[in-house]
Design a protein around this motif. Structure first.
Motif, PDB file in Angstrom:
ATOM      1  N   PRO A 184       0.794  -1.123  -0.095  1.00 42.29           N
ATOM      2  CA  PRO A 184      -0.039   0.094  -0.052  1.00 42.29           C
ATOM      3  C   PRO A 184       0.671   1.190   0.169  1.00 42.29           C
ATOM      4  CG  PRO A 184      -0.652  -1.488   1.645  1.00 42.29           C
ATOM      5  CD  PRO A 184       0.380  -2.035   1.156  1.00 42.29           C
ATOM      6  N   ASP A 187      -5.750  -1.176   1.273  1.00 42.65           N
ATOM      7  CA  ASP A 187      -5.548  -2.311   2.254  1.00 42.65           C
ATOM      8  C   ASP A 187      -6.284  -3.403   2.483  1.00 42.65           C
ATOM      9  OD1 ASP A 187      -3.038  -1.302   3.836  1.00 42.65           O
ATOM     10  OD2 ASP A 187      -4.359   0.420   4.436  1.00 42.65           O
ATOM     11  N   TYR A 222     -12.123  -2.028   9.447  1.00 44.58           N
ATOM     12  CA  TYR A 222     -11.012  -1.187   8.920  1.00 44.58           C
ATOM     13  C   TYR A 222     -11.434   0.008   9.468  1.00 44.58           C
ATOM     14  CZ  TYR A 222      -8.294   1.567   5.874  1.00 44.58           C
ATOM     15  OH  TYR A 222      -7.352   2.499   5.151  1.00 44.58           O
ATOM     16  N   TYR A 246       1.434   4.737   1.344  1.00 47.35           N
ATOM     17  CA  TYR A 246       0.880   5.851   2.502  1.00 47.35           C
ATOM     18  C   TYR A 246       1.380   6.855   2.290  1.00 47.35           C
ATOM     19  CZ  TYR A 246      -0.333   1.110   4.619  1.00 47.35           C
ATOM     20  OH  TYR A 246      -1.007  -0.097   4.856  1.00 47.35           O
ATOM     21  N   ASN A 263      -2.963  -6.432   3.568  1.00 47.04           N
ATOM     22  CA  ASN A 263      -2.194  -6.669   2.425  1.00 47.04           C
ATOM     23  C   ASN A 263      -0.754  -7.130   3.177  1.00 47.04           C
ATOM     24  OD1 ASN A 263       0.216  -6.441   0.928  1.00 47.04           O
ATOM     25  ND2 ASN A 263      -0.815  -4.574  -0.455  1.00 47.04           N
ATOM     26  N   SER A 318      -4.138  -3.366   7.905  1.00 50.14           N
ATOM     27  CA  SER A 318      -4.125  -3.711   6.577  1.00 50.14           C
ATOM     28  C   SER A 318      -4.501  -5.215   6.376  1.00 50.14           C
ATOM     29  CB  SER A 318      -2.729  -3.651   6.094  1.00 50.14           C
ATOM     30  OG  SER A 318      -2.639  -3.777   4.660  1.00 50.14           O
ATOM     31  N   TYR A 368       0.069  -5.240   8.628  1.00 45.22           N
ATOM     32  CA  TYR A 368      -0.505  -6.533   8.422  1.00 45.22           C
ATOM     33  C   TYR A 368      -0.820  -7.161   9.933  1.00 45.22           C
ATOM     34  CZ  TYR A 368      -1.654 -11.031   6.300  1.00 45.22           C
ATOM     35  OH  TYR A 368      -2.316 -12.175   5.780  1.00 45.22           O
ATOM     36  N   SER A 386       2.394  -5.292   3.776  1.00 46.30           N
ATOM     37  CA  SER A 386       2.276  -3.869   4.648  1.00 46.30           C
ATOM     38  C   SER A 386       2.848  -4.288   5.949  1.00 46.30           C
ATOM     39  CB  SER A 386       0.707  -3.453   4.679  1.00 46.30           C
ATOM     40  OG  SER A 386       0.666  -2.584   5.554  1.00 46.30           O
TER      41      SER A 386
END
Length: 800
Positions: free
Chosen positions: A31, A77, A282, A33, A756, A754, A762, A759
């Motif tokens: 991701p 994400d 999220y 950022y 991902n 996240s 995570y 990331s």
């Protein structure tokens, strides 16, 4: 030799290029950022500050711009999670995971969620603020799909990215609604028990809540066929295969100013949802001149289901009301296309669907519907038999205004505006919890509640032909259970039975009193609560019920037959305070004994398959305390033993011996080794992590953890013959909002922000969560800007 060196140099060069390529590829999947991006249709600049846990704080001049940016950062994400969640109701999981999910796809298509969604969207006012903001959010998702990196899961599954539409939002909410429903696990099973075993066995089950249990109090202040078993087995089977978490239970309590040290409201909430990776919520903080919310979003839904600002806070627990019923339909003996109603024969509606299956031909299947809903026969392979059984579900029968409700809740300025949105929640049934800066606390059971004819129980499969077992109508929302600023100075919910409404107890699948009893005892005993003590309470691992059951059952043991080691452990159990800490040994012995009491009591009558189904119900949880206290009852006798009639004493003695032997087999004869951390573990599973070679990369854990089922820190696990308690569901977040210091309110996620795996966010909260720690929910803009780890700026295309 020179040639060999040249060859080796070439090979080394190729490997280096490959490594560089892999490194570049992996970094391209992360991701983004920070930096600047152009975003279509923005009217002004949007600044997104990411804090140290990757939570976006979005600042914009207009809500539409803010929601576009929210959609983009949410997708970068959680796009894979969004993709799976929208596929459930559409019957598109087989396209990703192959034929193993075919039965699941058929089942969810037959529920009609997606068809109901299409009708709902076709009736929407496209100019309404709810729709405008929802479409802005979708625009942000789709811009990421078009321009952002493709998540690794899409490469691994060979799946193409496709744009998101309004229907996807409603399908995600529809799946959430069904995952709450408990009737599909309970009603067919109870009907089968009635048909196979008789009324005497039903009488000895905790079908209705015990009148002596802890109920949520209202306070209004103007402020015989084997088919039934197969249905249950089928539904359990398809739900177990889902690659997304299920919504299960929750705790919440809201303390009035009179109960707190500061004289301001304190709000606590920890929704219980199936653990998965990524976790369900999220987090995002969205701020514009006319709107601000620190919220918790499910994948693909623009408005947070949980949230707060400086004026108010809200959260949810599951109501557990009965909004799903089954009906026997009567076939026309001379025309298979018709079924009977009180007005005569009526034609079935036939629905044909196609399901794409990975690495296989597209499947076409047809199911039929009655006035009640889909006929379950033929929908899943386990469901067979001659008697058609239809499923009637409030969610697909009534107008769907859930998104309007969420919009109203998130945009409310005070308690009156907030309450005005709640009648639009028809299903799933939710306990909506509320507190505000003005000192108000409230709880509303929000759902479309219906009444039935006298003496008709919705806990069994109903007669669909006579018309005598149809709902009579819906209650007005004003008749729903609620409590607003009650004189005992708090509201709470632990999915337990609410007090009577409209002169009746509303039927449902409520949880036993265990958590409710502990919550009420703690809240009643203290009037100087603060954020620290509330955060300690939300981590409480003590059961007030289990030690009492131990005391009851120990009386039945013949101590003269016990060894010295057994006597020591029985004495330790007798003095147990009910706490489930990692080093405690009482919990393991208790749960092994409890499992064997259930097994030795019910499995002989139910058989192994139905017993497994029984263990998956809330009925089983209520039965434990209620049934164990019954000195006599039909279930105690083991029907497989000839010329003997077993009693409760016999079952308890055998169960203790079985439990002891199983623990010795697993951990040896030294009781000091029987610690809770050896059996009570949590692993956050990713759908791709089911492939063993990828498990360690995608999954998070396993971790030993404190807590247990039906304590405040509720870590649910299935009972089975293994005796190892792999936690399947629990607090999906823990939130404490203190209105004396809103900007220092606290929270935590089970793994990370996240989804991902590349990331750094995570799984950066996983160990904090296991340790029972919290982090700050920042709302002060100056602090956010000063402490931000990165800043992502979205600009209109015209600025580039």
């Amino acid at each position: 030799m020179k040639k060999l060196k040249k060859v080796l140099l070439v090979i080394a060069g190729i490997l280096l290029i490959l490594l560089i390529g892999v490194y570049i590829f992996i970094n391209s999947l992360k991701p983004d950022y920070d930096g600047e991006k152009k975003l279509s249709d923005l009217t002004g600049e949007v600044n997104v500050y990411f804090d140290m846990y990757g939570i976006p704080h979005i600042y914009a001049d207009k809500q539409e711009d803010a929601f576009r940016a929210l959609g983009y950062v949410h997708a970068q994400d959680r796009l894979w999670q969004m993709e799976l969640l929208r596929r459930v109701a559409k019957g598109k999981l087989s396209e990703v995971f192959g034929k193993d999910l075919l039965e699941t796809d058929k089942f969810f298509l037959s529920l009609g969620i997606d068809d109901h969604t299409k009708h709902t969207v076709s009736q929407l006012d496209m100019q309404s603020e709810m729709v405008v903001l929802s479409k802005a959010y979708l625009d942000g998702i789709n811009e990421f799909i078009e321009k952002g990196p493709t998540p690794v899961e899409f490469y691994l599954t060979g799946l193409d990215k496709e744009p998101f539409v309004l229907e996807d939002i409603y399908d995600a909410v529809g799946y959430m609604a069904f995952s709450f429903a408990m009737a599909h696990k309970t009603d067919p099973l109870l009907t089968n028990i009635k048909n196979q075993l008789g009324e005497a066995y039903l009488k000895d089950l905790a079908i209705m809540s015990d009148t002596s249990t802890v109920w949520i109090k209202n306070y209004n202040n103007t402020v015989s066929d084997s088919l039934e078993t197969n249905i249950t087995a089928s539904v359990i089977n398809v739900m177990e295969k889902l690659p997304v978490p299920q919504f299960e239970g929750s705790n919440s309590w809201v303390l009035s100013p009179e109960k707190t040290k500061s004289g301001k409201v304190i709000f606590a909430n920890d929704p219980h949802i199936g653990f998965a990776q990524p976790s369900v919520w999220y987090e995002a903080h969205v701020s514009t001149p006319d709107y601000e919310k620190y919220g918790y979003h499910i994948a693909g839904v623009p408005f947070p289901l949980l949230g707060h600002d400086r004026n108010l806070a809200y959260g949810l627990t599951m109501f557990q009301n009965d909004d799903l019923n089954f009906y026997y339909e009567q076939k026309n003996p001379s025309d298979s296309t018709k079924y009977r109603t009180e007005l005569g024969w009526k034609d079935y509606e036939y629905v044909t669907k196609e399901i794409k299956v990975k690495d296989a031909e597209t499947i076409s299947f047809m199911y039929k519907k009655t006035r009640h809903g889909p006929v379950m026969n033929g929908v899943a392979k386990q469901v067979s038999g001659e008697i058609p059984i239809a499923m009637s579900w409030v969610y697909t029968k009534e107008k769907n205004e859930v998104m309007d409700a969420l919009y109203g809740m998130t945009h409310a300025k005070d308690i009156d505006g907030f309450k005005a949105a709640l009648p639009k929640i028809h299903a799933p049934g939710l306990n909506v919890m509320y507190g505000d800066a003005d000192g108000n606390v409230a709880w509303w059971a929000s759902a479309k509640l219906y009444t039935m004819p006298d003496s008709v129980s919705t806990k069994f499969i109903l007669d669909g032909a006579s018309g005598r077992q149809e709902p009579l109508g819906y209650l007005d929302f004003s008749k729903n259970p609620s409590a607003i600023n009650p004189p005992w100075n708090y509201v709470y919910s632990a999915n337990n039975q609410p007090d009577s409404i409209a002169g009746m107890l509303y039927p449902g699948y409520y949880l036993p009193e265990n958590r409710a009893r502990r919550i009420v005892a703690l809240l009643d005993g203290k009037n100087d609560w603060d954020k620290e003590s509330a955060s300690k309470m939300i981590l409480d691992v003590t059961s007030p019920v289990n030690p009492q059951l131990v005391t009851e059952l120990i009386k039945l043991l013949d101590v003269s037959s016990l060894s010295d080691e057994q006597l020591v452990q029985v004495d330790a159990l007798k003095n147990w305070d009910g706490a489930y800490t990692l080093e405690n040994t009482n919990g393991l012995l208790y749960h092994r004994c409890e499992y064997y009491v259930l097994k030795n009591t019910f499995e002989d009558e139910l058989g192994s398959e139905q017993f497994k189904q029984f263990l998956s119900t809330h009925l089983m949880k209520r039965q434990i305390a209620w049934g164990t206290k019954m000195k006599e009852g039909s279930w105690w006798d083991n029907i497989t033993t000839k010329n003997e009639v077993e009693t409760r004493n016999d079952i308890v003695l055998k169960s203790f011996a079985d439990a002891w032997n199983s623990i010795v087999n697993d951990f040896g004869s030294d009781p000091n080794q029987w610690t809770w951390d050896k059996v009570h573990t949590l692993e956050h599973g990713h759908p791709i992590g089911r492939v063993e070679s990828l498990r360690s990369f995608f999954n998070v854990g396993p971790f030993p953890l404190h807590g247990s089922r039906e304590v405040i820190n509720n870590m649910a696990f299935p009972y089975d013959s293994t005796g190892f308690y792999k936690v399947s569901a629990g607090p999906s977040t823990r939130r404490i909002i203190d209105f004396s210091d809103v900007e220092n309110s606290i929270s935590i996620l089970p793994t990370g922000q996240s989804g991902n795996p590349f990331s750094k966010h995570y799984k950066d909260q996983a160990k904090l969560y296991i340790k029972g720690e919290f982090r700050k929910m920042m709302m002060n803009r100056e602090e956010i800007q000063n402490k931000a780890e990165s800043k992502l700026v979205f600009k209109p295309k015209s600025d580039f």
